[in-house]
Design an enzyme around this catalytic site. Structure first.
Site, mmCIF file in Angstrom:
data_model
loop_
_atom_site.group_PDB
_atom_site.id
_atom_site.type_symbol
_atom_site.label_atom_id
_atom_site.label_comp_id
_atom_site.label_asym_id
_atom_site.label_seq_id
_atom_site.Cartn_x
_atom_site.Cartn_y
_atom_site.Cartn_z
ATOM 1 N N HIS A 48 0.821 -1.225 0.000
ATOM 2 C CA HIS A 48 0.000 0.000 0.000
ATOM 3 C C HIS A 48 0.848 1.266 0.000
ATOM 4 O O HIS A 48 0.350 2.335 -0.335
ATOM 5 C CB HIS A 48 -0.930 -0.009 1.220
ATOM 6 C CG HIS A 48 -2.018 -1.028 1.112
ATOM 7 N ND1 HIS A 48 -3.298 -0.705 0.741
ATOM 8 C CD2 HIS A 48 -2.010 -2.367 1.269
ATOM 9 C CE1 HIS A 48 -4.045 -1.806 0.700
ATOM 10 N NE2 HIS A 48 -3.281 -2.834 1.024
ATOM 11 N N ASP B 57 3.540 9.459 -0.851
ATOM 12 C CA ASP B 57 2.360 8.707 -0.425
ATOM 13 C C ASP B 57 2.126 7.587 -1.422
ATOM 14 O O ASP B 57 2.287 7.800 -2.631
ATOM 15 C CB ASP B 57 1.132 9.646 -0.422
ATOM 16 C CG ASP B 57 0.170 9.332 0.713
ATOM 17 O OD1 ASP B 57 0.105 8.169 1.114
ATOM 18 O OD2 ASP B 57 -0.498 10.263 1.182
#
Ligand code: ADQ
Length: 486
Positions: A165, A377
């Site tokens: 992720h 991110d």
């Protein structure tokens, strides 16, 4: 359809002690749970993970929490030391900062690696005991990168899949990791490796080429192929999405509409700019506040006309660095408000708490500009959730070029380098001045992507890619069996 086994550090709920033998159950919210739970219920399966309590797992509370899940839940227990060294330590003081390009924040304590392996072995044991031939095993995220290696050592030949992720760093940064070779070798024991973006796939393959001498990387149009130790590993990007419809519907509901109107009328004559983040140094909150301060300094037309609502959700506050980081944010907010506020205008509204879902949606719907500027991110779901909630198709997204979401949203967002305070400050001015027509055109482009490439598509495409491998391995096993019989 194969039975699905989902493995993640956290289960889709957490148990919290509220007194002797008293427990509360807090369901995890977010796209991952809402996408995976229906699939698990539908095709039957198991979720393996940690229920959030260090030490012994309270049997009765756990049984009650999972009674109506609709699928089997298998807990993995950690001691307090394991929680500290595996979760806070290796996962969050080594891998998390390093994979977000923040190597100076790493604490390469050797004991952490040993505990990381030991806890991954425990997850592997739980998988080995719970799984049967033909299961689709899907391991999630950076806490569990050693699980496949541990399973192979236990003789498990099943197809193993993994999704990361968070970002995967480029070689120059990855090479700081003392366990670089062991970690890549462990990852290459999976059969399918999924990353958020093309950038992450590129970085991963770059590291594999540089660190592992005995691999062959074969570029393919869709899934890349890696040959290693007589095995074939597929590598691809699967950008995670959100449950678009539930955000859009939620944003149109009466209570959310009412709260978003109230929000706007509280700050009438001002444009609202929204920051919503977990408390984390990778989210770029201090840099964002400095950019906002710079915008007020250099562009006086913004004074009294713009308000930054910054919501920070408490997270990992047990780690000292996070505590110091919060103090930095508090000081910056104090400085900006001290310097610029007037008797009728407070430039930064700062909330240090989680918002409930309706409140979060009301903020997305009620704010004219979203300010999403992480230093790095994996994806950043806030950017996508903001777009889904713009039911009037307006709103401006200022987005870091280092968020995974930038690959998909670059045609509509104002992309910025979060380290460049003046560039971000200018983007605030551009967003503030942007015409209605341009806002709408940009937002429509972004919504099209977010609606189409949603979380259900994400689950589907990953399962399809994995299913091909499962059926191929089934064919191989059957052929082998046939030749033995002959
Ligand atoms: P996170 O680092 O947690 O996830 P993000 O993708 O932004 O980052 O997700 C945060 C979630 O928390 C969002 O769904 C948001 O709605 C929620 N949230 C944020 N602030 C909130 C608030 N104040 N109140 C309530 N809810 C709030 C990791 C990776 C990301 C990746 C995701 C999914 O770090 O890069 O996008 O996993 O793969």
């Amino acid at each position: 359809m194969n039975r699905l086994i989902v493995v993640s550090n956290r289960l889709p709920f957490a148990l919290d002690s509220t007194g002797e033998d008293l427990w509360t159950v807090t369901p995890a919210v977010g796209g991952l749970v809402s996408a995976i739970e229906p699939v698990l219920r539908d095709r039957g399966g198991i979720w393996i993970g940690w229920p959030g309590v260090a030490g012994e797992i309270p049997k009765r509370a756990f049984a009650e929490a999972t009674r109506d899940a609709g699928y089997k839940v298998v807990p993995v227990a950690f001691s307090e030391t394991e929680r500290d060294e595996f979760y806070y330590g290796y996962s969050n003081e080594v891998i998390w900062p390093l994979f977000h390009d923040l190597q100076n924040f790493c604490n390469f304590e050797p004991a952490y690696w040993e505990t990381y392996k030991a806890v991954n072995e425990r997850f592997a044991d739980a998988i080995a005991v719970s799984s049967q031939a033909g299961d689709f095993i899907w391991v999630h995220d950076y806490h569990l990168m050693y699980v496949a290696q541990a399973l192979r050592e236990r003789g498990l030949r099943a197809v193993l899949t993994f999704f990361l992720h968070i970002p995967f760093p480029p070689y120059d940064i990855f090479s700081k990791l003392p366990q670089q070779h062991r970690l890549l070798r462990a990852l290459l024991q999976f059969d399918l490796l999924g990353f958020q973006t093309r950038r992450d796939v590129r970085n991963f393959l770059g590291c594999v080429r540089r660190v592992m001498s005995d691999v062959q990387v074969i570029p393919r149009r869709e899934l890349q192929l890696v040959r290693f130790e007589k095995r074939e590993i597929r590598v691809g990007n699967f950008p995670i999405g959100i449950d678009f419809e539930s955000f859009e519907k939620g944003a149109m509901s009466k209570p959310v509409t009412r709260t978003s109107q109230q929000l706007h009328s509280t700050f009438h004559d001002c444009q609202l700019i929204l920051g919503v983040d977990r408390l984390d140094y990778s989210k770029g909150i201090p840099e964002r506040l400095r950019a906002f301060r710079n915008a007020l300094e250099r562009h006086p037309e913004l004074r009294g006309r713009i308000v930054l609502i910054q919501v920070v959700v408490p997270s990992r506050v047990e780690i000292p660095r996070y505590h110091e980081f919060k103090q930095r944010i508090d000081r910056l907010v104090g400085d900006i408000n001290g310097r610029f506020s007037t008797s009728t205008w407070l430039p930064v509204q700062y909330h240090f708490r989680s918002l409930d879902r309706d409140d979060l949606l009301a903020h997305y719907r009620g704010c004219d500009i979203a300010f999403v500027t992480p230093l790095k991110d994996g994806m950043n779901l806030v950017a996508k959730e903001y777009c889904a909630c713009r039911v009037d198709n307006n709103g401006v997204l200022i987005l870091s070029q280092f968020a995974g979401a930038a690959e998909q949203l670059q045609t509509g967002a104002l992309l910025v380098n979060p380290y460049d305070v003046e560039e971000v400050a200018d983007a605030i001015l551009d967003a503030f001045r942007m015409t209605e027509a341009e806002r709408t055109a940009r937002m429509k482009r972004m919504k099209r992507v977010v609606r189409g490439e949603n979380v259900f598509e994400w689950v589907d495409s990953f399962l399809k890619a994995g299913a091909k491998l499962t059926s191929q391995s089934g064919r191989v096993t059957r052929q082998k069996r046939a030749s033995v019989t002959r």
